[in-house]
Scaffold this motif. Structure first.
Motif, mmCIF file in Angstrom:
data_model
loop_
_atom_site.group_PDB
_atom_site.id
_atom_site.type_symbol
_atom_site.label_atom_id
_atom_site.label_comp_id
_atom_site.label_asym_id
_atom_site.label_seq_id
_atom_site.Cartn_x
_atom_site.Cartn_y
_atom_site.Cartn_z
ATOM 1 N N VAL A 6 0.849 -1.192 0.000
ATOM 2 C CA VAL A 6 0.000 0.000 0.000
ATOM 3 C C VAL A 6 0.889 1.247 0.000
ATOM 4 O O VAL A 6 1.572 1.544 0.984
ATOM 5 C CB VAL A 6 -0.929 0.024 1.233
ATOM 6 C CG1 VAL A 6 -1.902 1.201 1.133
ATOM 7 C CG2 VAL A 6 -1.680 -1.293 1.377
ATOM 8 N N ARG A 13 5.830 1.163 -5.103
ATOM 9 C CA ARG A 13 4.961 -0.018 -5.089
ATOM 10 C C ARG A 13 5.536 -1.119 -5.971
ATOM 11 O O ARG A 13 5.567 -2.283 -5.586
ATOM 12 C CB ARG A 13 3.557 0.336 -5.597
ATOM 13 C CG ARG A 13 2.680 1.060 -4.606
ATOM 14 C CD ARG A 13 1.198 0.880 -4.963
ATOM 15 N NE ARG A 13 0.890 1.107 -6.367
ATOM 16 C CZ ARG A 13 0.623 2.291 -6.906
ATOM 17 N NH1 ARG A 13 0.636 3.374 -6.136
ATOM 18 N NH2 ARG A 13 0.337 2.402 -8.184
ATOM 19 N N GLU A 29 -1.322 -4.958 -5.038
ATOM 20 C CA GLU A 29 -0.993 -3.558 -4.778
ATOM 21 C C GLU A 29 -2.254 -2.729 -4.539
ATOM 22 O O GLU A 29 -3.334 -3.064 -5.021
ATOM 23 C CB GLU A 29 -0.225 -2.964 -5.974
ATOM 24 C CG GLU A 29 1.093 -3.642 -6.275
ATOM 25 C CD GLU A 29 1.792 -3.024 -7.477
ATOM 26 O OE1 GLU A 29 1.368 -1.909 -7.897
ATOM 27 O OE2 GLU A 29 2.743 -3.630 -8.010
ATOM 28 N N ALA A 30 -2.072 -1.656 -3.756
ATOM 29 C CA ALA A 30 -3.128 -0.665 -3.550
ATOM 30 C C ALA A 30 -2.491 0.718 -3.573
ATOM 31 O O ALA A 30 -1.452 0.937 -2.936
ATOM 32 C CB ALA A 30 -3.854 -0.898 -2.229
ATOM 33 N N ALA A 36 -6.909 0.097 -0.522
ATOM 34 C CA ALA A 36 -6.421 -0.907 0.429
ATOM 35 C C ALA A 36 -7.542 -1.388 1.342
ATOM 36 O O ALA A 36 -7.634 -2.592 1.645
ATOM 37 C CB ALA A 36 -5.293 -0.321 1.269
ATOM 38 N N ALA A 48 0.359 -6.584 5.237
ATOM 39 C CA ALA A 48 0.258 -5.334 4.470
ATOM 40 C C ALA A 48 1.518 -4.509 4.716
ATOM 41 O O ALA A 48 1.852 -4.195 5.859
ATOM 42 C CB ALA A 48 -0.977 -4.551 4.885
ATOM 43 N N CYS A 50 2.558 -1.082 4.408
ATOM 44 C CA CYS A 50 1.685 0.092 4.294
ATOM 45 C C CYS A 50 2.412 1.397 4.605
ATOM 46 O O CYS A 50 3.021 1.551 5.677
ATOM 47 C CB CYS A 50 0.494 -0.087 5.233
ATOM 48 S SG CYS A 50 -0.747 1.190 5.110
#
Length: 450
Positions: A6, A13, A29-30, A36, A48, A50
């Motif tokens: 994230v 990313r 991926e976000a 996410a 995650a 993040c």
């Protein structure tokens, strides 16, 4: 494990995703908090990676939301702002760890390995608790047939190959499957067992492969399936012949591709699980009938172990009876014993239900036994009635009579004599015989003299 990266920076990313993928993990991926949040809600994300500060929200708030929603995802927070306050806030929110940009691939993979190890321990603890509830002690066999089975088990256990265990119902196929796992390099990893006939067909895909939140009506949270829960260990599929054809195809794909896609997910997750299967059916016949896939049969039967029925293992019988008495007949530290005549009845019986039937009979006899001593009267009447005749020195009539009839007549004479000597007082007769009054009445009732 399935990892979600994230971050609002596309380049970062891509770099992190590539590193995670090279580490052997499945990755998604976000681009921000909103995306996410939707992917985490499916419940299939293990870790995650993040970012903390993103244009559409805070990564720390995302951690708090996930914890509040009981989403089982471990968060590793990534940020360029190296302040103690931020680190403490992230950890208090429920993050697993905290790393600072620029991120080194080795550092990320090290953190992921730590989480994988911890999750493995959690699954192992669950499996151990399940084994404590279900596990039966293993008896060391002496018959030639079972010694050959043990030899094959020791040969195949150190490998990773699939194993097909065949044999009649009740012969102990599950015990052999567990023994294979315990002697393998995976022995400290999960061993999960499932009866394929016990799972409704409409739930089978979800049970095996898991599902994401909202994948179907009633899926209020994501769930790992049996294959992912057994990752790194072994999955034992009993009654494999009852697996529907569509699921046979999916199982074949898992064995060949080592990947699992949960229901409702677009991500294929890597899985490393040893498959051990068992059946009491003749699979080649089912293949000819079109009820079992030939290619799956060839995959599963790479190494086959056939367990002989109990009636062909007479060398095991006496020791097995004594072993089961020790397992089920210990009362307050005092082990039960068995009358030689009762033991002869057990030895003469054919045991169509094999070890499972013998164990059930022993358990029942242990409950009924008086004074820690099992007699013929404590055995099911069907067992005694079905025993083979055994000739005894004496008249030709004795030679033709069944063991059951001889034992019943002998016991009836003893009971009749005791009652006569007690002047018809059955309570005194029971005391003279060293049994309870209820046992005396039960024996008389079984003989038709109540």
């Amino acid at each position: 494990m399935h990892v979600l990266v994230v971050d609002d920076e596309p380049a970062l990313r891509q770099i992190l995703s590539a590193a995670v993928g090279r580490g052997g993990y499945s990755v998604d991926e976000a681009a921000g908090v909103v995306e996410a949040r939707a992917k985490l809600a499916r419940g299939d994300v293990d870790v995650a990676l993040c970012d903390i500060k993103m244009p559409d929200g805070s990564g720390i708030d995302l951690v708090r939301e996930s914890r509040a929603a009981n989403i089982d995802t471990a968060f590793i927070m990534v940020t360029a702002f190296a302040s103690v306050e931020t680190a403490v806030e992230a950890l208090r929110a429920g993050a697993f760890d905290y790393i600072i940009k620029p991120v080194r691939n080795e550092e990320v993979l090290n953190r992921l390995a730590q989480i994988a190890a911890l999750r493995g321990l959690r699954q192992e603890n669950k499996a151990l608790r399940r084994q404590v509830r279900e596990r039966s002690p293993v008896y060391r066999f002496g018959s030639p047939g079972m010694l050959e089975v043990e030899r094959l088990v020791r040969k195949v256990a150190p490998t990773t190959g699939t194993v097909l265990i065949t044999g009649e119902s009740g012969t102990g196929k599950g015990v052999i499957a567990r023994l294979i796992h315990e002697l393998s390099d995976r022995s400290e990893r999960p061993f999960l067992s499932v009866n394929c006939a016990a799972i409704p067909e409409q739930l089978m895909e979800s049970e095996f492969f898991g599902h994401t939140k909202g994948a179907f009506t009633g899926a209020d949270r994501g769930r790992k399936g049996l294959l992912l829960e057994a990752d790194g260990g072994a999955l034992f599929l009993d009654e494999i012949s009852e697996l529907p054809l569509p699921m046979q195809t999916k199982l074949l794909n898992v064995i060949e591709d080592k990947g699992v896609r949960p229901v409702g997910s677009e991500q294929v997750r890597n899985v490393d699980v040893r498959i051990i299967v068992a059946t009491n059916r003749v699979l080649p016949e089912l293949v000819k009938e079109g009820r079992f896939r030939e290619d799956l049969f060839f995959r599963l039967s790479m190494f086959q172990i056939e367990i002989p029925p109990l009636r062909e293992r007479q060398a095991d019988m006496r020791g097995l009876i004594r072993f089961l008495l020790l397992v089920h007949g210990n009362r307050n530290g005092t082990a039960l014993d068995i009358d030689p005549e009762a033991e002869e009845v057990l030895l003469a019986y054919r045991w169509p239900g094999n070890v499972r039937e013998l164990e059930n009979v022993i358990q029942r006899a242990c409950i009924l036994a008086e004074d820690n001593y099992i007699t013929v009267a404590d055995l099911p009447s069907a067992i005694a009635a079905a025993t083979s005749p055994r000739p005894v020195a004496g008249t030709s009539a004795d030679a033709k009579s069944h063991l059951r009839d001889r034992l019943r007549n002998f016991e009836a004479d003893i009971l009749a004599s005791a009652i006569e000597e007690a002047g018809g007082d059955r309570k005194l007769a029971a005391q003279a015989l060293g049994i309870s009054l209820s046992s005396l009445y039960r024996k008389l009732d079984e003989m038709g003299h109540a």
